[in-house]
Motif scaffolding. Structure first.
Motif, short mmCIF file in Angstrom:
data_model
loop_
_atom_site.label_atom_id
_atom_site.label_comp_id
_atom_site.label_asym_id
_atom_site.label_seq_id
_atom_site.Cartn_x
_atom_site.Cartn_y
_atom_site.Cartn_z
N SER A 175 1.07 -1.26 -0.15
CA SER A 175 0.03 0.01 0.02
C SER A 175 1.03 1.38 -0.01
N ILE A 176 0.27 2.37 -0.43
CA ILE A 176 0.95 3.54 -0.33
C ILE A 176 0.25 4.67 0.42
N ILE A 177 0.93 5.55 0.85
CA ILE A 177 0.37 6.49 1.73
C ILE A 177 1.15 7.90 1.28
N SER A 178 0.43 9.12 1.14
CA SER A 178 1.09 10.25 0.95
C SER A 178 1.91 10.96 2.00
N TYR A 179 2.84 11.68 1.71
CA TYR A 179 4.07 12.20 2.63
C TYR A 179 3.19 13.10 3.74
N SER A 180 2.36 14.03 3.07
CA SER A 180 1.75 14.93 3.82
C SER A 180 0.81 14.33 4.85
N GLN A 181 0.18 13.20 4.50
CA GLN A 181 -0.92 12.73 5.53
C GLN A 181 -0.04 12.04 6.63
N ILE A 182 1.02 11.26 6.15
CA ILE A 182 2.01 10.78 7.45
C ILE A 182 2.42 11.91 8.39
N LYS A 183 2.92 13.14 7.72
CA LYS A 183 3.25 14.10 8.53
C LYS A 183 2.57 14.67 9.38
N ALA A 184 1.19 14.80 9.03
CA ALA A 184 0.13 15.43 9.80
C ALA A 184 -0.27 14.47 10.97
N ALA A 185 -0.34 13.19 10.81
CA ALA A 185 -0.54 12.25 11.73
C ALA A 185 0.51 12.02 12.70
N ALA A 186 1.87 11.93 12.28
CA ALA A 186 2.76 12.10 12.92
C ALA A 186 2.82 13.03 14.10
N LYS A 187 2.29 14.44 13.62
CA LYS A 187 2.40 15.61 14.37
C LYS A 187 1.11 15.23 15.76
N ALA A 188 0.12 14.88 15.20
CA ALA A 188 -0.80 14.68 16.19
C ALA A 188 -0.48 13.39 17.30
N ALA A 189 0.17 12.49 16.61
CA ALA A 189 0.49 11.39 17.75
C ALA A 189 1.75 11.69 18.47
N ASN A 190 2.40 12.85 17.96
CA ASN A 190 3.72 13.28 18.65
C ASN A 190 4.77 12.53 18.38
N GLN A 191 4.92 11.98 17.27
CA GLN A 191 6.15 11.16 16.74
C GLN A 191 6.98 12.21 15.95
N THR A 192 8.15 11.64 15.91
CA THR A 192 9.09 12.48 15.15
C THR A 192 9.03 12.09 13.62
N PHE A 193 9.17 13.17 13.00
CA PHE A 193 9.09 12.82 11.34
C PHE A 193 9.74 13.88 10.68
N ASP A 194 11.01 13.65 10.44
CA ASP A 194 12.14 14.52 9.94
C ASP A 194 12.56 14.30 8.62
N TYR A 195 11.82 13.55 7.72
CA TYR A 195 12.20 13.12 6.38
C TYR A 195 12.08 14.36 5.62
N PRO A 196 13.03 14.73 4.54
CA PRO A 196 12.87 15.81 3.88
C PRO A 196 11.49 15.51 2.83
N LYS A 197 11.08 16.52 2.04
CA LYS A 197 10.07 16.21 1.25
C LYS A 197 10.48 15.26 -0.06
N LEU A 198 9.47 14.22 -0.35
CA LEU A 198 9.98 13.35 -1.47
C LEU A 198 9.98 14.03 -2.76
N GLU A 199 10.88 13.28 -3.50
CA GLU A 199 10.65 13.79 -5.05
C GLU A 199 9.72 12.75 -5.69
N GLU A 200 9.58 12.87 -6.73
CA GLU A 200 8.56 12.25 -7.60
C GLU A 200 8.88 10.58 -7.69
N ASN A 201 10.34 10.22 -7.70
CA ASN A 201 10.56 9.07 -7.78
C ASN A 201 11.05 8.20 -6.41
N GLU A 202 10.90 8.84 -5.26
CA GLU A 202 11.32 8.49 -4.13
C GLU A 202 10.33 8.18 -3.33
#
Ligand SMILES: Nc1ncnc2c1ncn2[C@@H]1O[C@H](COP(=O)(O)OP(=O)(O)OP(=O)(O)O)[C@@H](O)[C@H]1O
Ligand SMILES: [Mg+2]
Lengths: 251, 637
Positions: free
Chosen positions: B373-400
């Motif tokens: 399955s796949i999930i978008s970068y910004s969704q994970i980032k938002a959920a991580a913020k709510a759950a107080n998890q660190t998420f410090d990966y740089p924005k992904l390129e098209e092919n990453e």
């Protein structure tokens, strides 16, 4: 000459009131620098007791002992061990070499534990071993040495600190006549060449004849004194005569 | 002559000499009793019914280890004291007692000693049992009410095991006495102290010992993944042999060299203690070697169980992130879910997600999984913020993409290394990172998910089925069951991809009973570690205590020739310091390598084990060192 040991009215009693043993009864004795004194007497007469008092292994009941002007019955433990370390050498009847180190290390022990410069210790060990005829045995452990060699080793250890005074309790007690003679000659040379003062307890008239004076101890009191003459065998005869007259005979 | 009163008065008179024997015997009894007490208490019951088999295996193997430990410890302790007693007993031969009588006397005295030790061990064991259990459960992080109850079983089992071992050793001592001559007895404690060996034998031992030890360390460094498990075994064997030879070759060799170097020897108190060490090394090297190996192994075992616990915590972490995860193939009413959960629980945080599911035939990676399955970068980032998890990966390129992984308890597969690729619908993506943070909660354990850039997600989404996710974390996860009856009515029988109205949820029990045996194992290993630590250190203590008796004469001589007490004390302290800290230093070095190898295999960082064990062992050694110095000085006084 300087008085180096001054014993005044020395009394030692063992045990409590009812079972008292008077081992020493009011001994007075002066020892001068470069003396070589032998103390003789029958078994139980108090020789070891006297020596133990002098060598500070035991405390007298009464009286005082001055070594180099200091009353050793009154000074504290720290000064006492300093005095023992610096001025007194001990030779025991049963050698008392440490079995876990070589003869060389045994002889060097008192100096090496005293912070003396290591080069000086090594030089001195070699010198004193030569004096006692132990040069070729230095690397051996005590169990590899004969009784006489051990006793000479113990004597070398006692003399390495150049003590002003040497106390020896029956140093020849366990030796045959040849080993006894070797040891006594070494002591004599320490007395003559190194100006050491020696107080030696012995049963044996032959050993005593190496001394300059012989004191007789009996029931805790000094009963007689002999001075050496020119000739050792003549002195030996006089000692034997004295012993015979005291009725104990020589052993 | 009746032996009983004589033996008993002997025992009473020399009680002081027996103190360390009784102390060490009581110690093993104390340990065994407390462990048995845990086994028989109901504290573990609540866990046992969950994972009966694992916990029983752990408990049983530890029992076996403890009994082995008791066996060797009692063996060692009685042996040390037999030698000491033999000398004393030998004197009775002169009083006209024959060997078999002396042997019987030894039996009686030993029996008194053993029974006395048993009494003390059980008594202290019972007194401290509750404290002990509380500590164990606290380390295991298990909440259980412990009542102060003592059952008969642990007492009986402990007594039986101890007496069986002890009687065996008594018998051994008896036979030893009966068969030896008086001379043997009198010189029993002096044996082996002087053993000269040829120069080349020593040289051989020195060289071979060093080569073996260093190659053991080298092999330990080379140990990497599971495939190199053979290396780890080889390293263990090499280090054990190397340590042994080091004490038999290199260290005595150095000590000999030091005693021969008079310029070194004739300083401070070295003439005394270095000579003494050199003299004794031949007799004591086995003890030092065993202690070093025992300490190193117990540190390694501790490290193993910490590695397991790290993984456990990793897994537990997945269960802690979200309490309820509701899934459906259509958008859900978040407010309705919230309302229902809040009837019985307070919500800590919550998030909504959309995950797009691919059939596995559209994906091509190194491994094959059933679903991706796949999930978008910004969704994970938002959920991580709510759950107080660190998420410090740089924005992904098209092919990453970022791979979302999870923690395994029992797997040694190697971690992500270097760049890897994956293919989706024929297009290649670069996996820039693998994350084990539970961004998807417990679902992450069951799904192979990639984070893709928002653009990629938007592009692929229309071609896939979308799974809607509502994640809720309540304040008190232990209370997860309370909201179940409020949520259940909303759910359909199953989650059916064909039916967009179907809805299902998972409620996560944070305590994860499946693997809670690991926590118990962990705390039991900590306990075993402490047992072996104390055992090793007390072996040194007994050795020194025994040596003090041999040294009595030597120190009397030294005092007689006017060596000040202070000098003697300093010399004793230095000698004893070596006895404790030489094994300690070797243990620190060896365990560094063994733990390093283990960390490589388990893919986790275990340097804390090195630090804590070094501290713990250092402190214990330091305390025992002081006790030893004091008792040594008392003994020779
Ligand atoms: N520690 C002690 N307690 C009680 N009495 C003692 C003690 N030491 C010695 N004595 C007694 O003191 C007396 C003198 O003993 P000492 O050892 O001085 O004799 P000695 O002249 O050295 O004898 P030997 O020639 O046999 O060695 C003896 O009667 C002895 O029993
Ligand atoms: Mg005497």
């Amino acid at each position: 000459m300087n008085k180096i040991v001054e014993i005044k009215n020395l009394v030692k009693t063992y045990g409590s009131k009812e079972f008292e043993t008077k081992a020493l009864k009011a001994i007075d004795l002066d020892i001068y620098e470069n003396d070589f004194i032998a103390i003789m007497g029958p078994s139980g007469s108090g020789k070891t007791t006297l020596l133990n008092m002098l060598s500070t292994l035991d405390k007298p009941t009464q009286g005082s002992i001055l070594i180099d002007g200091v009353d050793i019955t009154k000074i504290n433990n720290k000064d006492l061990s300093k005095l023992r370390k610096e001025k007194i050498g001990f030779i025991f009847q049963d050698y008392n070499l440490l079995d876990n180190m070589s003869l060389e290390d045994n002889i060097a022990l008192p100096l090496s534990l005293d912070g003396v410069d290591k080069k000086q210790i090594i030089a001195k060990t070699v010198k004193i071993a030569a004096m006692f005829g132990l040069t070729e045995h230095l690397k051996k452990y005590p169990y590899q040495l004969s009784g006489g060699q051990k006793q000479r080793g113990a004597s070398a250890r006692a003399l390495i600190t150049d003590p002003k005074i040497i106390f020896a309790d029956e140093p020849t007690g366990a030796l045959d006549s040849k080993s006894s003679r070797d040891l006594l000659e070494s002591l004599e040379s320490a007395n003559q060449r190194n100006q050491a003062t020696i107080l030696m307890v012995t049963h044996d008239a032959f050993s005593a004849s190496y001394a300059k004076q012989v004191y007789m101890l009996r029931d805790g009191a000094i009963t007689a004194r002999l001075n050496a003459g020119r000739d050792r065998s003549e002195f030996y005869d006089r000692i034997l005569k004295l012993l015979a007259s005291m009725g104990s005979g020589s052993e | 002559m009746s032996l009983f009163p004589l033996s008993f008065s002997n025992f009473k008179r020399s009680l002081k000499n027996y103190v360390s024997l009784i102390a060490s015997l009581s110690f093993t009894i104390f340990i065994l009793f407390n462990f048995q007490n845990i086994v028989f208490s109901d504290a573990l019951d609540q866990l046992r019914y969950m994972q009966k088999s694992y916990i029983n295996i752990v408990v049983q193997s530890v029992s076996v280890v403890l009994i082995f430990f008791m066996f060797f410890f009692v063996w060692y302790a009685t042996n040390v004291f037999l030698n000491q007693r033999k000398k004393e007993i030998g004197i009775y031969t002169f009083m006209g007692l024959d060997n078999s009588k002396i042997g019987r006397m030894y039996l009686l005295e030993s029996l008194f000693t053993g029974l006395f030790a048993l009494m003390i061990g059980l008594f202290t064991g019972i007194i401290f049992s509750k404290l002990f259990m509380m500590i164990l459960l606290a380390i295991s992080d298990i909440r259980a009410n412990i009542s102060f109850q003592i059952s008969l079983n642990p007492i009986l089992i402990t007594a039986a095991v101890f007496l069986a071992i002890y009687l065996l050793m008594m018998l051994k001592g008896y036979l030893n006495i009966v068969r030896s001559s008086v001379l043997d007895m009198l010189s029993a404690s002096r044996k082996n102290e002087l053993r000269k060996e040829c120069g080349w034998v020593t040289a051989f031992k020195v060289v071979i010992g060093l080569v073996i030890l260093l190659s053991g360390y080298f092999v330990a460094l080379r140990t990497g993944s599971l495939s190199s498990m053979g290396y780890a075994l080889l390293a263990t064997v090499l280090v054990i042999i190397g340590v042994y030879l080091l004490y038999d070759g290199f260290i005595p060799f150095i000590l000999q060299k030091l005693t021969a170097n008079k310029a070194f020897l004739y300083q401070k108190q070295r003439n005394l203690w270095v000579n003494n060490l050199a003299f004794r090394m031949k007799k004591n090297y086995r003890t030092y070697a065993i202690v070093t190996i025992l300490l190193t192994s117990s540190v390694t075992v501790l490290a193993t169980s910490l590695a397991m616990k790290n993984r456990y915590d990793g897994v537990a972490n997945f269960r802690e992130t979200y309490t309820y995860q509701v899934m459906s193939f259509s958008k859900m009413d978040q407010a309705e879910l919230t309302r229902r959960v809040e009837k019985d629980n307070k919500i800590k945080y919550q998030s909504s997600m959309m995950i797009s599911v691919l059939k596995s035939n559209r994906v091509d990676t190194q491994f094959s999984e059933s679903g991706y399955s796949i999930i978008s970068y910004s969704q994970i980032k938002a959920a991580a913020k709510a759950a107080n998890q660190t998420f410090d990966y740089p924005k992904l390129e098209e092919n990453e993409v970022i791979e979302l992984d999870h923690q395994y308890i029992m797997s040694f597969a190697s971690d992500f290394t270097g760049t890897q690729k994956m293919k989706m619908d024929g297009q290649t993506y670069e996996i820039t990172a693998v994350s084990k943070t539970p961004y998807l909660g417990s679902l992450q354990e069951n799904m192979e998910t990639y984070i893709v850039s928002d653009e990629t997600y938007q592009r692929l989404k229309p071609t896939m089925q979308t799974l809607y996710l509502e994640n809720i974390r309540i304040k008190n996860p232990q209370n997860f069951a309370a909201s179940k009856d409020d949520l259940d009515p909303l759910m359909t029988a199953e989650l059916d991809p064909e039916n967009s109205q179907s809805i299902q949820y998972v409620a996560v029990d944070p305590s994860n009973p499946d693997i809670s045996w690991i926590r118990i194992m962990y705390s039991i290993t900590v306990f075993l570690f402490l047992v072996f630590l104390f055992a090793s250190v007390s072996v040194i203590f007994m050795k020194l205590y025994n040596d003090a008796f041999d040294d009595k004469e030597r120190y009397t001589i030294l005092k007689k020739i006017g060596i000040p007490k202070k000098t003697l004390r300093q010399s004793i302290a230095k000698e004893i310091r070596f006895a404790y800290f030489c094994p300690f230093v070797l243990m620190v070095i060896s365990s560094y390598f063994s733990v390093h190898a283990l960390a490589n295999v388990m893919k986790t960082n275990l340097i804390q084990i090195n630090i804590y064990s070094t501290l713990a062992i250092g402190i214990i050694c330091f305390i025992f060192y002081h006790i030893s110095v004091n008792s040594f000085i008392k003994n020779i006084a």
